[in-house]
Scaffold this motif. Structure first.
Motif, PDB file in Angstrom:
ATOM      1  N   THR A   1       0.738  -1.154  -0.172  1.00  0.00           N
ATOM      2  CA  THR A   1       0.211  -0.002  -0.132  1.00  0.00           C
ATOM      3  C   THR A   1       0.867   1.217  -0.244  1.00  0.00           C
ATOM      4  N   SER A   2       0.262   2.362  -0.096  1.00  0.00           N
ATOM      5  CA  SER A   2       1.117   3.760   0.095  1.00  0.00           C
ATOM      6  C   SER A   2       1.110   3.873   1.645  1.00  0.00           C
TER       7      SER A   2
ATOM      8  N   HIS B   1      -6.126   0.066  -5.525  1.00  0.00           N
ATOM      9  CA  HIS B   1      -6.720   1.517  -5.507  1.00  0.00           C
ATOM     10  C   HIS B   1      -7.956   1.443  -4.268  1.00  0.00           C
TER      11      HIS B   1
ATOM     12  N   HIS C   1       5.930   3.193   1.519  1.00  0.00           N
ATOM     13  CA  HIS C   1       4.775   2.168   1.276  1.00  0.00           C
ATOM     14  C   HIS C   1       4.966   1.362   2.446  1.00  0.00           C
TER      15      HIS C   1
ATOM     16  N   PRO D   1      -4.217   4.233   3.416  1.00  0.00           N
ATOM     17  CA  PRO D   1      -3.536   3.710   2.638  1.00  0.00           C
ATOM     18  C   PRO D   1      -4.066   3.085   1.329  1.00  0.00           C
ATOM     19  N   GLU D   2      -3.733   3.265   0.201  1.00  0.00           N
ATOM     20  CA  GLU D   2      -4.237   2.807  -1.191  1.00  0.00           C
ATOM     21  C   GLU D   2      -3.380   1.485  -1.465  1.00  0.00           C
ATOM     22  N   ILE D   3      -4.284   0.540  -1.806  1.00  0.00           N
ATOM     23  CA  ILE D   3      -3.762  -0.772  -2.193  1.00  0.00           C
ATOM     24  C   ILE D   3      -3.098  -0.495  -3.694  1.00  0.00           C
TER      25      ILE D   3
ATOM     26  N   THR E   1      -8.853   0.808  -0.003  1.00  0.00           N
ATOM     27  CA  THR E   1      -7.915   0.893   1.030  1.00  0.00           C
ATOM     28  C   THR E   1      -8.194  -0.728   1.787  1.00  0.00           C
ATOM     29  N   PRO E   2      -7.213  -0.908   2.599  1.00  0.00           N
ATOM     30  CA  PRO E   2      -7.346  -2.481   3.426  1.00  0.00           C
ATOM     31  C   PRO E   2      -8.727  -2.609   3.972  1.00  0.00           C
TER      32      PRO E   2
END
Length: 209
Positions: free
Chosen positions: A30-31, A61, A122, A39-41, A63-64
């Motif tokens: 993720t970011s 894109h 990341h 965070p963005e996957i 999130t978790p």
């Protein structure tokens, strides 16, 4: 003998791609953004798609949080966020949810990935489905509870008996005296548990033999 040739950066990247794609453990990157929406996957391997039921297109894109639900351990997730905000790796487990909304227990190890200047860019998450292990642990705990309830019920029944009753372990050490037995042996120094039964009954060597 010719010296082995080192892999080029491009060859190394291709090799790493193949290794991650074929890994049995789920991998997610993720970011580094922790504030909402989170965070963005940016990357998942096939093992993660198989575990969650989401295709790459469906989960990238997001999130978790897409994997969380009512039974997800909020306290554990808060500790995770606090550790990552400090730049620390974190290991934990919680309940996650597949695309079809079915539950599974997941164990993850999450590590910050840093740039050359030390800045976190990341997060790398290695995940494992531990549902079978958790169910086995829960069943074992329930068995322990049932044994303890049965033992307490047995003690209650034995304490109601008017006949003195003594139980020992396999080594002959007293582990239980009911109320009648305690009354019979009242006043004796040996009227307690964790003693050899011979001492409780006050037998001499001849009687013991």
């Amino acid at each position: 003998m010719a010296e082995p040739q080192l892999l080029t950066a491009e060859q190394l990247m291709k090799l790493l791609d193949v290794a991650v794609d074929q890994a049995k453990e789920a991998v997610l990157i993720t970011s580094a953004e922790l504030d909402p929406p989170g965070p963005e996957i940016l990357f998942v391997n096939p093992a993660l798609c198989a575990m969650t039921g989401y295709s790459r297109e469906e989960i990238l894109h997001k999130t978790p949080r897409i994997l969380q639900g009512p039974k997800s351990d909020r306290a554990m997730l808060q500790r995770l966020r606090e550790a990552l905000s400090r730049g620390e790796p974190f290991s934990g487990e919680t309940v996650n949810y597949r695309k079809d909304n079915s539950e599974y227990y997941v164990e993850w190890d999450i590590t910050p990935i840093r740039a050359g200047d030390g800045e976190i860019t990341h997060f790398l998450s290695i995940q494992r489905n531990v549902t079978a292990r958790k169910l086995a642990e829960d069943q074992l705990q329930e068995m322990y509870r049932q044994v303890e309830r049965s033992r307490n019920d047995l003690r209650s029944i034995l304490n109601e008996l008017r006949i003195g009753t003594v139980m020992t372990d396999k080594n002959g050490h007293v582990i239980f005296l009911n109320s009648a037995a305690r009354h019979l042996f009242a006043g004796r120094e040996s009227a307690s548990t964790n003693l050899p039964w011979q001492k409780l009954f006050g037998l001499d060597a001849e009687n013991t033999r």
